[in-house]
Design an enzyme around this catalytic site. Structure first.
Site, PDB file in Angstrom:
ATOM      1  N   LYS A 265     -95.254  -2.206  41.370  1.00  0.00           N
ATOM      2  CA  LYS A 265     -94.075  -1.549  40.786  1.00  0.00           C
ATOM      3  C   LYS A 265     -94.472  -0.587  39.674  1.00  0.00           C
ATOM      4  O   LYS A 265     -93.814   0.439  39.485  1.00  0.00           O
ATOM      5  CB  LYS A 265     -93.080  -2.590  40.269  1.00  0.00           C
ATOM      6  CG  LYS A 265     -92.287  -3.237  41.388  1.00  0.00           C
ATOM      7  CD  LYS A 265     -90.919  -3.675  40.914  1.00  0.00           C
ATOM      8  CE  LYS A 265     -90.093  -4.219  42.068  1.00  0.00           C
ATOM      9  NZ  LYS A 265     -88.921  -4.951  41.613  1.00  0.00           N
TER      10      LYS A 265
ATOM     11  N   LYS B   6     -93.888  -4.336  54.543  1.00  0.00           N
ATOM     12  CA  LYS B   6     -92.706  -5.196  54.676  1.00  0.00           C
ATOM     13  C   LYS B   6     -91.413  -4.365  54.685  1.00  0.00           C
ATOM     14  O   LYS B   6     -91.367  -3.286  54.092  1.00  0.00           O
ATOM     15  CB  LYS B   6     -92.672  -6.260  53.572  1.00  0.00           C
ATOM     16  CG  LYS B   6     -92.299  -5.755  52.210  1.00  0.00           C
ATOM     17  CD  LYS B   6     -91.942  -6.908  51.260  1.00  0.00           C
ATOM     18  CE  LYS B   6     -91.438  -6.321  49.953  1.00  0.00           C
ATOM     19  NZ  LYS B   6     -90.925  -7.233  48.982  1.00  0.00           N
TER      20      LYS B   6
ATOM     21  N   LYS C  26     -85.606  -3.364  50.773  1.00  0.00           N
ATOM     22  CA  LYS C  26     -84.288  -2.819  50.418  1.00  0.00           C
ATOM     23  C   LYS C  26     -84.422  -1.415  49.865  1.00  0.00           C
ATOM     24  O   LYS C  26     -83.521  -0.605  49.975  1.00  0.00           O
ATOM     25  CB  LYS C  26     -83.653  -3.663  49.308  1.00  0.00           C
ATOM     26  CG  LYS C  26     -83.209  -5.023  49.699  1.00  0.00           C
ATOM     27  CD  LYS C  26     -82.496  -5.651  48.504  1.00  0.00           C
ATOM     28  CE  LYS C  26     -83.062  -6.969  48.105  1.00  0.00           C
ATOM     29  NZ  LYS C  26     -83.902  -7.093  46.988  1.00  0.00           N
TER      30      LYS C  26
END
Ligand code: TYM
Length: 335
Positions: free
Chosen positions: A118, A200, A203
């Site tokens: 992140k 993966k 969202k």
């Protein structure tokens, strides 16, 4: 929850309210959460404090968080059996986090893969919360003396840190926290993107074709599966060099409650096109009732508000018991 449930295992988990609940969230987590309600004392929350580690537009964030609550209910999480609430409504999360912060090393937190990922993705906003994220997660879990945490594989490292923090605290101050175990499904722990099966399904993926959500309509779901990236060759078989087809087999098996072997046999001799259509239709059929329930819940804001308030009240009551014990153990003055 009644008295007879006292010895039942405590289950806790949450999702960050960004975008919508994806097929990955559903198969990695929510599908198991729903089933676990039958056997355990379950606590499910909207991790809105975690979501704030990335910049959010307040109006949209509020709307998305409420929508997530309705999606939880639509997926079959039942407020009569489980505690369902917003993390930000229960102040004990942040309070325990502070105390756990003082028992966590900077080195441990900065080693977390998700923190590193992140930080790279949001290089202009590497805030304290981003690094402190797993300590808040530890507080979420330890507040409720949780036994099992149903999550996808990407959360395993955070669970390990939670266990380390709990063990360290118990050693230093005496038995205080239950040391939790992760509960990671054998099938569906890592659902991959439909456009790049080596990463993966997420969202926050900017490509809308990369995933589907529990509230997408049937035509959208089927279209995205038809467009799913597959591999060379034509066999429908689980193999390392066939990440696209392996992902679709996993999805179909997890949705239909079958083994991957059974799915391979079912589609022996079929082509990729037919198979992708079948997987899309199976997912669409599974999500149709969820989408319908979701619309019903979203139309009843008063019910959502009341359910969330009751959930938060119940959660705070349990959380306060742990927090009081922790404050005493660390030596805060208590009259
Ligand atoms: P989040 O919001 O990233 O994801 C929610 C849950 O969905 C799982 N998941 C997946 N499973 C399979 N395949 C995928 N592609 C996939 N993508 C996501 C995640 O593993 C997770 O179980 N930090 C957590 C939220 C959280 C939490 C907690 C979880 C906050 N406090 C306490 C458990 C306990 C998170 O960001 O999940």
């Amino acid at each position: 929850m009644d008295n007879a449930s006292e010895k039942r295992k405590v289950i806790l988990s949450g999702i960050q309210p960004t975008g919508t609940v994806t097929l990955g969230n559903y198969l990695g987590a929510v599908q198991n959460w729903r089933k676990m309600q039958e056997e355990f004392d379950c606590i499910y929350f909207i991790a809105d404090m975690h979501a704030l580690t990335v910049r959010r537009e307040p109006q949209e964030f509020r709307q998305t968080s409420l929508s997530f609550f309705a999606q939880y209910l639509a997926c079959g999480l039942d407020p009569k059996r489980s505690i369902i609430y917003f993390q930000s409504h229960v102040h004990q999360h942040a309070e325990l986090q502070w105390i756990l912060n003082c028992n966590t090393y900077v080195g441990e937190a900065s080693r977390m893969t998700q923190f590193k990922d992140k930080s790279a993705k949001h290089a202009d906003n590497i805030n304290m919360g981003l690094m402190d994220y797993p300590v808040l997660m530890a507080a979420d879990i330890l507040l409720f003396q949780t036994d099992l945490v149903p999550v996808g594989i990407d959360q395993k490292q955070h669970l390990e840190l939670t266990r380390d923090i709990a063990i360290r605290f118990n050693n230093r101050y005496g038995q205080t926290f239950t040391v939790p175990e992760p509960y990671i499904p054998t099938l569906g722990a890592k659902i991959c993107s439909l456009q790049d099966p080596t990463v993966k399904m997420s969202k926050s993926d900017p490509d809308p074709n990369a995933g589907v959500s529990v509230i997408d309509d049937e035509a959208t779901i089927v279209r995205r599966f038809k467009r799913a990236v597959t591999d060379s060759g034509s066999e429908i078989i689980m193999r390392e060099d066939k990440p696209g087809i392996s992902n679709l087999i996993t999805i179909y098996a997890a949705i239909e409650g079958k083994t991957t072997d059974a799915v391979e046999r079912e589609f022996e001799g079929s082509g990729y096109g037919d198979f992708k259509l079948k997987v899309g239709e199976a997912v669409a059929a599974k999500f149709k009732p969820i989408r319908e329930e979701y619309a019903r819940f979203m139309a009843d804001k008063a019910y959502l508000q009341q359910t969330a308030a009751e959930g938060a009240q119940h959660a705070a009551y349990i959380a306060e018991k742990t927090l009081r014990k922790v404050k005493k153990k660390v030596g805060f003055v208590q009259f």
